[in-house]
Design a protein around this motif. Structure first.
Motif, mmCIF file in Angstrom:
data_model
loop_
_atom_site.group_PDB
_atom_site.id
_atom_site.type_symbol
_atom_site.label_atom_id
_atom_site.label_comp_id
_atom_site.label_asym_id
_atom_site.label_seq_id
_atom_site.Cartn_x
_atom_site.Cartn_y
_atom_site.Cartn_z
ATOM 1 N N HIS A 97 0.982 -1.314 -0.061
ATOM 2 C CA HIS A 97 0.349 0.103 0.028
ATOM 3 C C HIS A 97 1.110 1.049 -0.042
ATOM 4 O O HIS A 97 2.071 1.251 0.535
ATOM 5 N N ASP A 98 0.532 2.028 -0.906
ATOM 6 C CA ASP A 98 1.146 3.543 -0.893
ATOM 7 C C ASP A 98 1.556 4.340 0.241
ATOM 8 O O ASP A 98 2.868 4.520 0.821
ATOM 9 N N MET A 99 0.726 4.034 0.616
ATOM 10 C CA MET A 99 0.923 4.699 2.660
ATOM 11 C C MET A 99 1.742 4.208 3.808
ATOM 12 O O MET A 99 2.135 4.864 4.412
ATOM 13 N N GLY A 100 1.362 2.336 3.558
ATOM 14 C CA GLY A 100 2.193 2.160 4.264
ATOM 15 C C GLY A 100 3.926 1.362 4.126
ATOM 16 O O GLY A 100 4.571 2.065 4.927
ATOM 17 N N LEU A 101 3.757 1.897 2.448
ATOM 18 C CA LEU A 101 5.391 1.417 2.135
ATOM 19 C C LEU A 101 5.971 2.878 2.422
ATOM 20 O O LEU A 101 7.153 2.933 2.513
ATOM 21 N N ILE A 102 4.987 4.041 1.784
ATOM 22 C CA ILE A 102 6.216 4.857 1.988
ATOM 23 C C ILE A 102 6.385 6.362 3.431
ATOM 24 O O ILE A 102 6.826 7.054 3.683
ATOM 25 N N GLY A 103 4.610 6.551 3.515
ATOM 26 C CA GLY A 103 4.421 6.902 4.945
ATOM 27 C C GLY A 103 5.195 6.099 5.642
ATOM 28 O O GLY A 103 5.540 7.009 7.174
ATOM 29 N N GLY A 104 4.264 4.486 5.722
ATOM 30 C CA GLY A 104 4.743 4.359 7.185
ATOM 31 C C GLY A 104 6.625 3.392 7.413
ATOM 32 O O GLY A 104 6.714 3.391 8.328
ATOM 33 N N ILE A 105 7.001 3.552 5.990
ATOM 34 C CA ILE A 105 8.486 2.866 6.079
ATOM 35 C C ILE A 105 9.250 3.277 6.295
ATOM 36 O O ILE A 105 10.779 3.551 6.977
ATOM 37 N N LEU A 106 9.368 4.606 4.494
ATOM 38 C CA LEU A 106 10.296 5.163 4.101
ATOM 39 C C LEU A 106 10.762 6.601 4.358
ATOM 40 O O LEU A 106 12.148 6.823 5.191
ATOM 41 N N GLU A 107 9.669 6.670 5.056
ATOM 42 C CA GLU A 107 9.922 7.873 6.300
ATOM 43 C C GLU A 107 10.415 7.832 6.902
ATOM 44 O O GLU A 107 11.401 8.630 7.336
ATOM 45 N N PRO A 108 9.961 7.282 8.182
ATOM 46 C CA PRO A 108 11.252 6.845 9.705
ATOM 47 C C PRO A 108 12.099 6.684 8.448
ATOM 48 O O PRO A 108 12.860 6.962 9.582
ATOM 49 N N LEU A 109 13.186 5.834 7.764
ATOM 50 C CA LEU A 109 14.249 6.279 7.458
ATOM 51 C C LEU A 109 14.962 6.742 6.976
ATOM 52 O O LEU A 109 15.781 7.456 6.633
#
Length: 773
Positions: A248-260
């Protein structure tokens, strides 16, 4: 019109970020600067009660494992830069190993839905057929569980690489092997991701997201949310906690990639874990001191409905600084109810950050700002239907609305409350355009939302014609070289903020899930064959939000007495194929459904006619009323708020309602000749539902109707878990009163010790969540 965000970046600028050309470069840099900081943690379903240990990777461990898998991809698969790689992973950390390995090997990762061991995976097959990947990346258990006979020949023939085949060896590989990876060849214009949009499996569209798009959007999110860069040696870093699936784009980008991206810590759990016990999500936020989390609107409502006051008060949510909400229409009542329920736990309304976005813009297009209570507008509903955002009242979340200020307009004072989606994201241009004239609308006038900026993707994979139509829009009086993304969403601008009012495109969005009307219409046409002339599947506005309505033209040769069975068959087929029930089904005579001059169904006009009661029906079924044997009546009264002292009275009241409903359980049926169904007078509170002829379809209908009337989210297995009117009424009364009384403090956490969902119910809910984007 919003020409880029006018909000200055108040967060600290870090010069290192200007050197990153890709996610691969970002990971290498982060691993070198803070190798021992936790990067990713996954919480298995049983980890909350100590039965299973969490899984974690530091930045250095993540880098080493990613690098090793990337080397195997380069050496062993024959894949070359630019090739696509399908990602098929269950919840856990292995998805990110595979995703980042693709970035390092200069392959294009293509996330797909969770694996279905031993079952067909049509979304995987259609994506494979569309993007022609060179390899499928997964974990050992998933690969072992794949039944190649249930996959397309094309998918079954793909070489498969397991990311966890040699973990210890991967962690021990020397850094010198980095020289074999094409890091120096990666360009910011390379594709970082092929994100397939949700909805139709028969017509998949892969959004081409470049490294430049992705890094631009991550920076937009950072600035909108006010996230500080994490220092290299500091223990004070952002902690994000998410359960949305990584495909899910929100799960991948907002949930994982943003913290990294900011040097933080991403803590993950599975959708199943959340759906089974919503308390797990909030308990994890409390225990791990998460600062950022977010989800679609329905998730916050689920927490309100399933977590009682005692459980809420056992949490500490005071450290939760930002709760974003997006991916589906945002309900102001849900945000307020959540704030009220968890106020004693330290949650505040200004923590909410509604936002607007879509995969075609990478993710975020507009957002409210951190620390500001979301703005609300009450607009005239009739004027809204005519394209004007006439404001009745302005307020903010948590602001008390004086009774006298509920002004009356348009005769009956009908208003619709809209939640602001905030201002344009950093470097993003947001326009509201009259789509036919291609001219910018003045503030307050509704039009289609158009976007431009470095986060907007380049188009759809191998879909030149639709790419030109969607991504190549130009203004009639603008520069022909300046192109815009047409979102298909309707909205207006007020005081510099975007308010989304509807959809110009025909998507039906239910619980964050995108349903393509043509897929549902194909189901109806396939069922009725020559007996159906036209069919329209549309989203109509109901008491608890959008719902699915079906209009079908049937041949004049179909007898009236056949129509109830036809409606029942239509509903059953839609539930079987799409796992959603219609709230309304209308059977019209030939010529009843509006068409274009070229013969295409005009779904928006059809929706307007249905909502206005102007679509003449030969027969109709509605979920929210029933008809007795003589006249149309309202259902018996149902309680909506129950105190502990009122539980016995509410139980009796609900029992009466259930018996009345069961006596006419086929719903509201209206014939042109006024024929009515006959009530069953033999029912008692102890009559088992099975003896009434209740099947899975009737169970879906019952739970949906109760949900409409009680205003709480329920599920079809209720009727099987509580198989008589008296038992179900007692359960519902207790639920309305906040759940059963608890005798000990330890019972506060009962929600995270035993799920109240059956395996069948979990599968149904997961099927709604586990759709791409």
């Amino acid at each position: 019109m919003l020409r880029k965000s006018e909000i200055a970046d108040s967060t600290t600028h870090e010069p290192h970020e200007t050197r990153w050309k890709s996610l691969a470069h970002l990971l290498v840099d982060r691993a070198a600067r803070h190798p021992d900081r936790p990067a990713l943690t996954f919480l298995p379903d049983d980890s909350m009660d100590g039965a299973e240990a969490e899984q974690a990777l530091t930045y250095a461990e993540l880098h080493r494992r990613v690098r090793a898998v990337a080397l195997r991809l380069v050496r062993e698969t024959g894949a070359v830069p630019g090739d696509r790689a399908m990602l098929l992973f269950p919840p856990g950390l292995e998805f990110m190993i595979g995703f980042m390995a693709c970035e390092m090997a200069r392959l294009i990762p293509v996330p797909t839905s969770y694996p279905k061991p031993g079952r067909a995976m049509p979304r995987l097959d259609t994506s494979v057929a569309d993007c022609q990947p060179s390899v499928l990346i997964s974990d050992q258990e998933t690969i072992a569980g794949i039944d190649s006979n249930r996959l397309s020949a094309e998918t079954a023939a793909l070489p498969m690489v397991a990311t966890d085949a040699s973990i210890q060896e991967d962690l021990a590989r020397p850094d010198s092997l980095d020289d074999e990876l094409p890091l120096g060849e990666i360009e910011s214009t390379d594709l970082a991701l092929l994100q397939y949009t949700s909805g139709s499996t028969s017509d998949p569209k892969g959004v081409m997201v470049s490294h430049a798009n992705l890094l631009s959007n991550l920076e937009s999110i950072r600035q909108a949310f006010g996230i500080e860069w994490s220092g290299d040696d500091s223990d004070d870093y952002e902690r994000g906690l998410f359960w949305l699936p990584p495909f899910h784009d929100m799960g991948l980008i907002g949930g994982i990639l943003e913290p990294l991206y900011v040097g933080g810590h991403a803590i993950l759990m599975s959708p199943r874990s959340f759906l089974a016990r919503p308390m797990r999500w909030l308990r994890a936020i409390s225990d791990y001191k998460a600062t950022i989390s977010g989800a679609p609107n329905f998730a916050y409502q689920l927490c309100v409905d399933r977590i009682d006051a005692a459980q809420a008060d056992s949490l500490d949510l005071s450290g939760w600084e930002l709760a974003f909400c997006g991916a589906e229409p945002i309900n102001a009542d849900t945000l307020q109810q959540f704030t009220d329920r968890f106020f004693n736990a330290g949650f505040r309304g200004e923590t909410f950050c509604p936002c607007y976005g879509l995969a075609e813009a990478t993710l975020m297009a507009a957002s409210c700002r951190s620390g500001q209570a979301p703005r609300l507008l009450d607009v005239d509903k009739d004027e809204l239907a005519h394209g004007r955002g006439i404001i009745v009242r302005q307020s903010s979340l948590g602001e008390t609305v004086p009774e006298a200020s509920q002004a009356s307009v348009s005769g009956d004072g009908a208003v619709r409350r809209l939640v602001s989606s905030g201002r344009a994201a950093h470097t993003m241009t947001v326009l509201v355009v009259e789509p036919d004239a291609r001219r910018v609308q003045p503030d307050g006038e509704i039009g289609e939302i158009w976007l431009a900026g470095p986060s907007v993707a380049s188009g759809y994979w191998k879909r030149e014609e639709v790419t030109a139509e969607v991504f190549g829009a130009t203004l009639a009086d603008g520069d022909p070289a300046e192109t815009f993304l047409r979102t298909g969403d309707l909205g207006f601008v007020h005081d510099g903020e975007v308010y989304v009012s509807g959809r110009r495109k025909d998507l039906v969005i239910l619980r964050g899930r995108n349903l393509f009307p043509q897929d549902i219409e194909a189901t109806v046409k396939g069922l009725l064959q020559a007996n159906v002339l036209q069919c329209a599947a549309v989203a109509t506005t109901g008491r608890t939000g959008d719902a699915l309505t079906i209009a079908a033209e049937v041949s004049r040769h179909v007898d009236s007495e056949e129509l109830p069975d036809i409606v029942r068959h239509i509903r059953r087929a839609i539930i079987d194929d799409h796992e959603v029930d219609a709230r309304q089904v209308l059977i019209t005579r030939p010529g009843g459904i509006p068409l274009t001059t070229s013969g295409k169904v005009q779904r928006q006009q059809c929706r307007a006619m249905i909502e206005a009661g102007e679509l003449a029906a030969r027969y109709q079924w509605n979920r929210n009323r029933f008809i007795d044997d003589s006249e149309s009546v309202a259902l018996p009264e149902l309680p909506t708020r129950v105190t502990r002292e009122e539980v016995p009275e509410a139980t009796e009241q609900i029992t009466v309602w259930l018996l009345a409903w069961l006596s006419a359980h086929s719903g509201e049926q209206i014939h042109e000749d006024g024929e009515r169904p006959v009530r069953n007078a033999s029912l008692t509170p102890e009559t088992p539902f099975a003896e009434t002829g209740m099947d899975s379809l009737t169970a879906v209908e019952l739970s949906s109707e109760l949900e409409d009337w009680l205003g709480i989210e329920l599920t079809p297995v209720l009727a099987f878990n509580y198989p008589t009117s008296s038992r179900l009424a007692a359960y519902l009364a207790e639920t309305l009163a906040g759940g059963p009384e608890q005798d000990a403090a330890g019972d506060i956490q009962s929600d995270i010790e035993a799920s109240d969902l059956s395996p069948e119910e979990l599968e149904a809910l997961l099927s709604e969540i586990e759709n791409d984007s």
